[in-house]
Design a protein around this motif. Sequence first.
Motif, mmCIF file in Angstrom:
data_model
loop_
_atom_site.group_PDB
_atom_site.id
_atom_site.type_symbol
_atom_site.label_atom_id
_atom_site.label_comp_id
_atom_site.label_asym_id
_atom_site.label_seq_id
_atom_site.Cartn_x
_atom_site.Cartn_y
_atom_site.Cartn_z
ATOM 1 N N CYS A 12 0.864 -1.182 0.000
ATOM 2 C CA CYS A 12 0.000 0.000 0.000
ATOM 3 C C CYS A 12 0.903 1.235 0.000
ATOM 4 O O CYS A 12 2.023 1.194 0.515
ATOM 5 N N VAL A 44 0.211 4.064 1.690
ATOM 6 C CA VAL A 44 0.187 4.573 3.075
ATOM 7 C C VAL A 44 -0.567 3.546 3.926
ATOM 8 O O VAL A 44 -1.294 2.719 3.390
ATOM 9 N N CYS A 80 -3.471 2.849 6.499
ATOM 10 C CA CYS A 80 -4.680 3.369 7.165
ATOM 11 C C CYS A 80 -4.619 2.923 8.632
ATOM 12 O O CYS A 80 -4.182 1.808 8.927
ATOM 13 N N CYS A 129 -6.336 -0.421 9.728
ATOM 14 C CA CYS A 129 -6.020 -1.585 8.886
ATOM 15 C C CYS A 129 -5.844 -2.882 9.696
ATOM 16 O O CYS A 129 -5.189 -2.898 10.733
ATOM 17 N N CYS A 154 -5.130 -5.727 7.718
ATOM 18 C CA CYS A 154 -4.622 -6.617 6.658
ATOM 19 C C CYS A 154 -3.108 -6.788 6.772
ATOM 20 O O CYS A 154 -2.425 -5.964 7.366
ATOM 21 N N THR A 204 -0.052 -6.072 5.163
ATOM 22 C CA THR A 204 0.417 -5.209 4.084
ATOM 23 C C THR A 204 1.655 -4.439 4.532
ATOM 24 O O THR A 204 1.948 -4.354 5.731
ATOM 25 N N GLY A 218 -5.690 -7.646 -0.972
ATOM 26 C CA GLY A 218 -4.453 -7.093 -0.412
ATOM 27 C C GLY A 218 -4.665 -6.576 0.990
ATOM 28 O O GLY A 218 -5.571 -7.020 1.691
ATOM 29 N N GLY A 219 -3.843 -5.568 1.359
ATOM 30 C CA GLY A 219 -3.068 -4.674 0.508
ATOM 31 C C GLY A 219 -3.946 -3.927 -0.510
ATOM 32 O O GLY A 219 -5.158 -3.856 -0.394
ATOM 33 N N ARG A 250 -7.982 7.840 6.075
ATOM 34 C CA ARG A 250 -8.355 7.395 4.719
ATOM 35 C C ARG A 250 -9.431 8.352 4.207
ATOM 36 O O ARG A 250 -10.587 8.285 4.608
HETATM 37 S S1 SF4 Z 1 -4.681 -2.849 3.194
HETATM 38 FE FE1 SF4 Z 1 -6.431 -1.476 2.964
HETATM 39 S S2 SF4 Z 1 -6.829 -0.759 5.032
HETATM 40 FE FE2 SF4 Z 1 -4.770 -1.616 5.036
HETATM 41 S S3 SF4 Z 1 -3.404 0.123 4.640
HETATM 42 FE FE3 SF4 Z 1 -3.852 -0.825 2.682
HETATM 43 S S4 SF4 Z 1 -5.600 0.307 1.877
HETATM 44 FE FE4 SF4 Z 1 -5.472 0.771 4.064
#
Ligand code: SF4
Length: 452
Positions: A65, A67, A69, A72, A74, A76, A116-117, A188
């Motif tokens: 990603c 940036v 969030c 988050c 996930c 990433t 993802g991500g 976000r």
């Molecule tokens: S995976 Fe989704 S929620 Fe997590 S940082 Fe990336 S865009 Fe943001």
Amino acid sequence: MIPELFRDIPRELIDRFEQTVPAAIAFPPAVNGHRLTASQYGESLRGLRDLDQEPVGLYVHIPFCPVRCLYCACHTTVTHDAEKIDQYLDDLAREMDLVADGLGRGRALSHLHLGGGTPNYLSDSQLIRLIDLVESHFRLDAATVTSIECNPKRASAGQLELLRALGFKHLSLGIQELDPAVQRAIGRIHSSDLIRDVCATARAAGFEGITLDLVYGLPNQSEAGFRHTLEQVVAIAPDRVRCYSYSHRPAARPHQYAIDPGSLPTPAEKLALLYQAVRTFTDSGYRWIGVDCFARDGDTLAEAQLTRRLCHTGIGYTSTPIKHLVACGVSSLGEVDGAFVQNETGIGAWRQALAEGRFPISWGHKMSESDRRRHDALRHLMCHLELPASLARGLEEDYERLGRYAELGLMEVGPDRLRVTPRGRYFLRSLCTQHAVSVAWSSNQWGVPRIA
Ligand code: SF4
């Protein structure tokens, strides 16, 4: 304010239900099990060669990603280094080689999902390369259900046309909230105009289905602000909406420490937000699908629920079955021939395994016959909102415990099955999690409440 529907449920119980439940339901929960080795996973894949009529889906995780969030949950990594992503694609090619060696090169895919991500953080040439990789290992045809998760801020007209040309038919856009106070608190920010434009452009490009993802339980979220968000989403008229519960677990995700816990809605307020979403969408021509999804009347998911063909796997609800879900990429979670596997969650460990020619799995669990019965029962409950006694053979204790929720009006006990009541549906995620955990693992890692 707590909706009338829940007034007689003890507040303390609502609190316990909401506090400890993970955002997604996985069976078994993703903890280190080490019960299935990498070579056994390879054998499971080879076993599928003889089951060539059984539908196989592919999930590919893109863990990058621009940036992070703050909410988050996930796996990433923030990067601005295109070379790092190119290297990741090199490694994905190695992983797909291993999978195709087991499964057989050119196996038809019933589903392809990129998550993802931020999959659409990839450049055009990286996206083309990724689909080339998939097509050189698997077979996509007209029937393959293809979907990709996208960040609306990066979804230009040119990129959407490319994604469509690469064969993606379904687009999933992470909206989360449109209330500026919430967007600032989670880091976000995007406008409803942007979302409307991206959806219109995607439709013009030929996408067949658009899903908007929302999250309830976020910092600064209020009934008034969320109501406005829901109205704007309805006006955009997506085909589907998914409404996830925010799970605040800063000890596991330290970036969430930046969120002031005092700004989070209480469990009762979260329940009221979900209630608001359900009322808004069902009053606007959407069907409530399973636990967390809404689909317009006539959408394939809505049809699948009506005709009892609805299926649930690691990529959520689907209208056609996925018997086996092969997962590639860091942290991805797959389900193959009765075994659950999760890849290494760190890029270093994942890459190292691939360099050594091993499947990069961090844990795996081969379901026993008893696990399989539980798994089938839970899926049935999540898709069809009922549990026939015939599916609960060997799970009598759980069946009886679930039935005791009738005292709270969450279940209805019939002569040959339990049915989830309209208000029980709001707690179904918690109930399923409780029963997913209770036998497969000796410790209840989330401490999910048991009232009976
Ligand atoms: S995976 Fe989704 S929620 Fe997590 S940082 Fe990336 S865009 Fe943001």
